[in-house]
Scaffold this motif. Structure first.
Motif, PDB file in Angstrom:
ATOM      1  N   UNK A   1       0.820  -1.137   0.015  1.00 10.25           N
ATOM      2  CA  UNK A   1      -0.079   0.195  -0.101  1.00 10.25           C
ATOM      3  C   UNK A   1       0.897   1.338   0.093  1.00 10.25           C
ATOM      4  N   UNK A   2       1.810   1.235   0.988  1.00  8.55           N
ATOM      5  CA  UNK A   2       2.771   2.479   0.865  1.00  8.55           C
ATOM      6  C   UNK A   2       3.616   2.521  -0.421  1.00  8.55           C
ATOM      7  N   UNK A   3       4.121   1.504  -1.140  1.00 11.18           N
ATOM      8  CA  UNK A   3       4.802   1.655  -2.321  1.00 11.18           C
ATOM      9  C   UNK A   3       3.665   2.122  -3.631  1.00 11.18           C
ATOM     10  N   UNK A   4       2.237   1.575  -3.579  1.00 10.83           N
ATOM     11  CA  UNK A   4       1.496   2.066  -4.594  1.00 10.83           C
ATOM     12  C   UNK A   4       1.303   3.426  -4.059  1.00 10.83           C
ATOM     13  N   UNK A   5       1.123   4.117  -2.825  1.00 14.38           N
ATOM     14  CA  UNK A   5       0.636   5.370  -2.760  1.00 14.38           C
ATOM     15  C   UNK A   5       1.963   6.342  -3.312  1.00 14.38           C
ATOM     16  N   UNK A   6       3.086   5.787  -2.784  1.00 14.21           N
ATOM     17  CA  UNK A   6       4.175   6.792  -3.177  1.00 14.21           C
ATOM     18  C   UNK A   6       4.353   6.860  -4.760  1.00 14.21           C
ATOM     19  N   UNK A   7       4.113   5.679  -5.241  1.00 11.71           N
ATOM     20  CA  UNK A   7       4.112   5.537  -6.897  1.00 11.71           C
ATOM     21  C   UNK A   7       3.149   6.726  -7.474  1.00 11.71           C
ATOM     22  N   UNK A   8       1.976   6.467  -6.744  1.00 13.20           N
ATOM     23  CA  UNK A   8       0.909   7.566  -7.479  1.00 13.20           C
ATOM     24  C   UNK A   8       1.291   8.960  -7.375  1.00 13.20           C
ATOM     25  N   UNK A   9       2.079   9.340  -6.024  1.00 12.73           N
ATOM     26  CA  UNK A   9       2.632  10.765  -5.767  1.00 12.73           C
ATOM     27  C   UNK A   9       3.513  11.232  -6.899  1.00 12.73           C
ATOM     28  N   UNK A  10       4.421  10.062  -7.236  1.00 17.66           N
ATOM     29  CA  UNK A  10       5.625  10.343  -8.372  1.00 17.66           C
ATOM     30  C   UNK A  10       5.017  10.302  -9.463  1.00 17.66           C
ATOM     31  N   UNK A  11       3.789   9.845  -9.911  1.00 15.74           N
ATOM     32  CA  UNK A  11       3.137   9.645 -11.355  1.00 15.74           C
ATOM     33  C   UNK A  11       3.477   8.231 -11.915  1.00 15.74           C
ATOM     34  N   UNK A  12       4.000   7.461 -11.322  1.00 20.57           N
ATOM     35  CA  UNK A  12       4.504   5.978 -11.776  1.00 20.57           C
ATOM     36  C   UNK A  12       3.357   5.156 -11.841  1.00 20.57           C
ATOM     37  N   UNK A  13       3.237   4.563 -12.946  1.00 20.84           N
ATOM     38  CA  UNK A  13       2.038   3.610 -13.301  1.00 20.84           C
ATOM     39  C   UNK A  13       2.140   2.342 -12.747  1.00 20.84           C
ATOM     40  N   UNK A  14       1.266   1.653 -12.515  1.00 22.60           N
ATOM     41  CA  UNK A  14       0.869   0.536 -11.822  1.00 22.60           C
ATOM     42  C   UNK A  14       1.864  -0.549 -12.531  1.00 22.60           C
ATOM     43  N   UNK A  15       1.658  -0.850 -13.844  1.00 24.01           N
ATOM     44  CA  UNK A  15       2.626  -1.437 -14.722  1.00 24.01           C
ATOM     45  C   UNK A  15       4.231  -1.127 -14.704  1.00 24.01           C
ATOM     46  N   UNK A  16       4.227   0.027 -14.735  1.00 22.64           N
ATOM     47  CA  UNK A  16       5.875   0.403 -14.417  1.00 22.64           C
ATOM     48  C   UNK A  16       6.438   0.110 -12.720  1.00 22.64           C
ATOM     49  N   UNK A  17       5.503   0.046 -11.672  1.00 20.94           N
ATOM     50  CA  UNK A  17       5.828  -0.466 -10.526  1.00 20.94           C
ATOM     51  C   UNK A  17       5.964  -2.116 -10.538  1.00 20.94           C
ATOM     52  N   UNK A  18       5.177  -2.642 -11.234  1.00 20.87           N
ATOM     53  CA  UNK A  18       5.260  -4.264 -11.396  1.00 20.87           C
ATOM     54  C   UNK A  18       6.552  -4.621 -12.331  1.00 20.87           C
ATOM     55  N   UNK A  19       6.914  -3.746 -13.322  1.00 19.91           N
ATOM     56  CA  UNK A  19       8.403  -4.142 -13.950  1.00 19.91           C
ATOM     57  C   UNK A  19       9.379  -3.990 -13.129  1.00 19.91           C
ATOM     58  N   UNK A  20       9.262  -2.917 -12.434  1.00 21.30           N
ATOM     59  CA  UNK A  20      10.361  -2.532 -11.541  1.00 21.30           C
ATOM     60  C   UNK A  20      10.558  -3.547 -10.430  1.00 21.30           C
ATOM     61  N   UNK A  21       9.617  -4.199 -10.025  1.00 25.47           N
ATOM     62  CA  UNK A  21       9.737  -5.102  -8.832  1.00 25.47           C
ATOM     63  C   UNK A  21      10.186  -6.375  -9.766  1.00 25.47           C
ATOM     64  N   UNK A  22       9.792  -6.627 -10.667  1.00 28.06           N
ATOM     65  CA  UNK A  22      10.028  -8.012 -11.505  1.00 28.06           C
ATOM     66  C   UNK A  22      11.590  -7.623 -11.857  1.00 28.06           C
ATOM     67  N   UNK A  23      12.233  -6.657 -12.095  1.00 27.26           N
ATOM     68  CA  UNK A  23      13.551  -6.630 -12.302  1.00 27.26           C
ATOM     69  C   UNK A  23      14.496  -6.760 -11.312  1.00 27.26           C
ATOM     70  N   UNK A  24      13.885  -6.592 -10.047  1.00 31.61           N
ATOM     71  CA  UNK A  24      14.618  -6.562  -8.467  1.00 31.61           C
ATOM     72  C   UNK A  24      14.694  -7.973  -8.260  1.00 31.61           C
ATOM     73  N   UNK A  25      13.533  -8.713  -8.624  1.00 33.77           N
ATOM     74  CA  UNK A  25      13.373 -10.242  -8.036  1.00 33.77           C
ATOM     75  C   UNK A  25      14.246 -11.079  -8.772  1.00 33.77           C
TER      76      UNK A  25
END
Length: 116
Positions: A92-116
């Motif tokens: 929830x905190x990650x998604x809230x911060x992403x919204x503030x920064x204008x980062x889309x959900x697909x971009x967040x998911x891509x970021x997580x997948x590249x870290x995993x």
């Protein structure tokens, strides 16, 4: 388990209830497999609308803490615990911060997948 709601609070009744269930799962007072009170009974006991209870239960189901079956009720998932609660809070905190920064959900998911 005793739940309470504050009608005068600025926090919605469904959110108040969901927070209490999350806390109980996290501290172990609602262990996996525990059946929650039927929505109609809990609503009556708290003097709130049954749909408010169902909204809280559905939110918790979406967070991966509850299983729900129409006519059979809601219960704490077998794999739910403090770790699940903490990960949901972090998500929830990650998604809230992403919204503030204008980062889309697909971009967040891509970021997580590249870290995993």
């Amino acid at each position: 388990m005793l739940f309470r709601v504050d009608q005068a609070s600025s926090v919605s009744l469904a959110d108040q209830l969901a927070v209490q269930v999350r806390a109980a799962v996290a501290d172990g007072s609602l262990p996996p497999g525990t059946r929650l009170p039927p929505a109609r009974e809990l609503a009556s006991a708290l003097d709130i609308n049954m749909h408010t209870v169902l909204r809280a239960y559905k939110r918790l189901r979406d967070d991966g803490l509850l299983e729900m079956r129409q006519g059979r009720g809601a219960w704490v998932r077998a794999d739910a615990g403090a770790g699940t609660v903490r990960l949901a809070e972090l998500a929830d905190a990650l998604l809230a911060e992403a919204r503030k920064l204008g980062v889309t959900l697909p971009d967040v998911l891509t970021l997580i997948q590249t870290r995993g």
